[in-house]
Design a protein around this motif. Structure first.
Motif, short mmCIF file in Angstrom:
data_model
loop_
_atom_site.label_atom_id
_atom_site.label_comp_id
_atom_site.label_asym_id
_atom_site.label_seq_id
_atom_site.Cartn_x
_atom_site.Cartn_y
_atom_site.Cartn_z
N HIS A 93 0.73 -1.28 0.07
CA HIS A 93 0.15 -0.14 0.03
C HIS A 93 0.86 1.12 0.10
O HIS A 93 0.75 2.29 -0.70
N ARG A 94 1.78 1.29 0.73
CA ARG A 94 2.99 2.29 0.97
C ARG A 94 3.62 2.69 -0.63
O ARG A 94 3.74 3.63 -0.88
N GLY A 103 1.41 4.12 -3.04
CA GLY A 103 1.42 5.44 -2.65
C GLY A 103 2.61 6.29 -3.23
O GLY A 103 2.35 7.32 -4.00
N VAL A 104 3.61 5.83 -2.96
CA VAL A 104 4.67 6.40 -3.56
C VAL A 104 4.99 6.40 -5.12
O VAL A 104 5.10 7.45 -5.87
N LEU A 110 2.30 6.24 -6.99
CA LEU A 110 1.31 7.25 -7.36
C LEU A 110 1.53 8.63 -7.42
O LEU A 110 1.40 9.41 -8.35
N PHE A 111 2.41 8.75 -6.51
CA PHE A 111 3.08 10.38 -6.37
C PHE A 111 3.60 10.73 -7.44
O PHE A 111 3.46 11.71 -8.17
N VAL A 162 1.08 10.52 -10.78
CA VAL A 162 0.22 11.76 -10.87
C VAL A 162 0.84 12.92 -11.64
O VAL A 162 0.50 13.57 -12.41
N HIS A 178 -4.00 1.19 -4.42
CA HIS A 178 -4.00 2.04 -3.22
C HIS A 178 -5.24 2.42 -2.64
O HIS A 178 -5.44 2.48 -1.44
N THR A 179 -6.37 2.69 -3.45
CA THR A 179 -7.74 3.11 -3.27
C THR A 179 -8.32 1.90 -2.37
O THR A 179 -8.87 2.07 -1.42
N GLY A 223 -6.51 1.65 0.87
CA GLY A 223 -6.80 2.80 1.75
C GLY A 223 -8.28 2.88 2.33
O GLY A 223 -8.40 3.01 3.49
N VAL A 224 -9.31 2.30 1.59
CA VAL A 224 -10.47 2.31 2.01
C VAL A 224 -10.46 0.93 3.15
O VAL A 224 -11.27 1.14 4.18
N HIS A 235 -8.15 0.29 5.02
CA HIS A 235 -7.49 1.12 6.31
C HIS A 235 -8.53 2.10 6.90
O HIS A 235 -8.65 1.98 8.34
N LEU A 236 -9.23 2.71 6.23
CA LEU A 236 -10.19 3.53 6.72
C LEU A 236 -11.38 2.88 7.56
O LEU A 236 -12.08 3.20 8.74
C1 HEM Z 1 -2.97 10.57 -6.03
C2 HEM Z 1 -3.30 10.03 -5.05
C3 HEM Z 1 -2.60 9.45 -3.78
C4 HEM Z 1 -1.27 9.47 -3.27
C5 HEM Z 1 -0.15 10.17 -3.96
C6 HEM Z 1 -1.07 8.91 -2.27
C7 HEM Z 1 0.05 8.60 -1.36
C8 HEM Z 1 0.20 7.99 -0.17
C9 HEM Z 1 1.35 7.42 0.42
C10 HEM Z 1 2.92 8.09 -0.06
C11 HEM Z 1 1.02 7.02 1.59
C12 HEM Z 1 2.24 6.38 2.57
C13 HEM Z 1 2.30 7.45 3.73
C14 HEM Z 1 3.18 6.73 4.84
O1 HEM Z 1 3.44 5.63 4.82
O2 HEM Z 1 3.69 7.61 5.69
C15 HEM Z 1 -0.49 6.96 1.75
C16 HEM Z 1 -1.08 6.38 2.84
C17 HEM Z 1 -2.38 6.36 2.62
N1 HEM Z 1 -3.33 6.49 1.74
FE1 HEM Z 1 -2.88 7.50 -0.02
N2 HEM Z 1 -2.56 8.44 -1.68
C18 HEM Z 1 -3.31 8.76 -2.71
C19 HEM Z 1 -4.66 8.37 -2.61
C20 HEM Z 1 -5.44 7.86 -1.87
C21 HEM Z 1 -6.50 7.51 -2.04
C22 HEM Z 1 -7.61 7.66 -3.18
C23 HEM Z 1 -7.12 6.77 -0.77
C24 HEM Z 1 -8.31 6.36 -0.54
C25 HEM Z 1 -8.94 5.49 0.55
C26 HEM Z 1 -5.93 6.83 0.07
C27 HEM Z 1 -5.81 6.47 1.41
C28 HEM Z 1 -4.57 6.06 2.14
C29 HEM Z 1 -4.48 5.88 3.61
C30 HEM Z 1 -5.61 5.44 4.39
C31 HEM Z 1 -2.91 5.69 3.96
C32 HEM Z 1 -2.68 5.69 5.23
C33 HEM Z 1 -2.29 4.09 5.48
C34 HEM Z 1 -1.50 3.72 6.67
O3 HEM Z 1 -1.95 4.24 7.62
O4 HEM Z 1 -0.57 2.88 6.76
N3 HEM Z 1 -4.76 7.40 -0.51
N4 HEM Z 1 -0.96 7.59 0.56
#
Ligand code: HEM
Length: 124
Positions: free
Chosen positions: A26-27, A30-31, A33-34, A37, A80-81, A84-85, A87-88
């Motif tokens: 997931h992490r 997220g990177v 995605l960064f 995007v 990631h979504t 992420g959902v 997680h939420l």
């Molecule tokens: C362009 C869009 C997005 C980018 C660039 C992005 C990027 C990231 C990154 C880098 C992290 C890791 C942060 C860390 O580990 O400290 C993260 C965590 C997270 N993202 Fe995203 N994200 C995006 C969209 C979304 C979407 C659409 C959701 C929908 C629910 C989401 C939910 C989460 C959640 C809940 C976490 C925390 C996970 C945890 O606690 O370990 N993100 N995001």
């Protein structure tokens, strides 16, 4: 410090549970995605800059490599979504037990695979 304590740094012998694997990926997504995007914004900016810019982006989008890159960004977004959902939902207190976490990870994985396949169908 006890120098004889058990130490295991053989990464290949460590078997991570599914909850750890989805958390790490997931992490990572997220990177990714960064960075992804930024690519999508650059393509949007080029397409809006002029008629030629729009045509250039349209041409590029016809190439398999460009399609693959766009699919990869959408796949990262889908994964990631979904995670992420999950997680939420867990943040709301649902599925916080060990078994609940494992089940949630499996359900989120299935949802992510469906989203990734749908993204592929859409792009190709
Ligand atoms: C362009 C869009 C997005 C980018 C660039 C992005 C990027 C990231 C990154 C880098 C992290 C890791 C942060 C860390 O580990 O400290 C993260 C965590 C997270 N993202 Fe995203 N994200 C995006 C969209 C979304 C979407 C659409 C959701 C929908 C629910 C989401 C939910 C989460 C959640 C809940 C976490 C925390 C996970 C945890 O606690 O370990 N993100 N995001």
């Amino acid at each position: 410090m006890n120098k004889k304590r058990p130490v295991n740094l053989e990464l290949s012998t460590i078997k991570l549970p599914i909850t750890a694997l989805v958390s790490i990926t997931h992490r990572v997504s997220g990177v990714a995605l960064f960075a992804g995007v930024a690519v999508l914004l650059w393509m949007l900016d080029s397409s809006l800059s002029s008629e030629e810019g729009f045509a250039a982006v349209q041409d590029a989008l016809a190439s398999p490599l460009c399609k693959f890159i766009v699919w990869a960004v959408l796949a990262a977004l889908g994964y990631h979504t979904a995670m992420g959902v999950r997680h939420l939902i867990m943040d709301c207190g649902v599925g916080e037990t060990y078994e609940g976490g494992r089940l949630g990870a499996k359900v989120a994985l299935v949802v992510a695979v469906v989203l990734i396949v749908l993204a592929g169908v859409w792009v190709w």
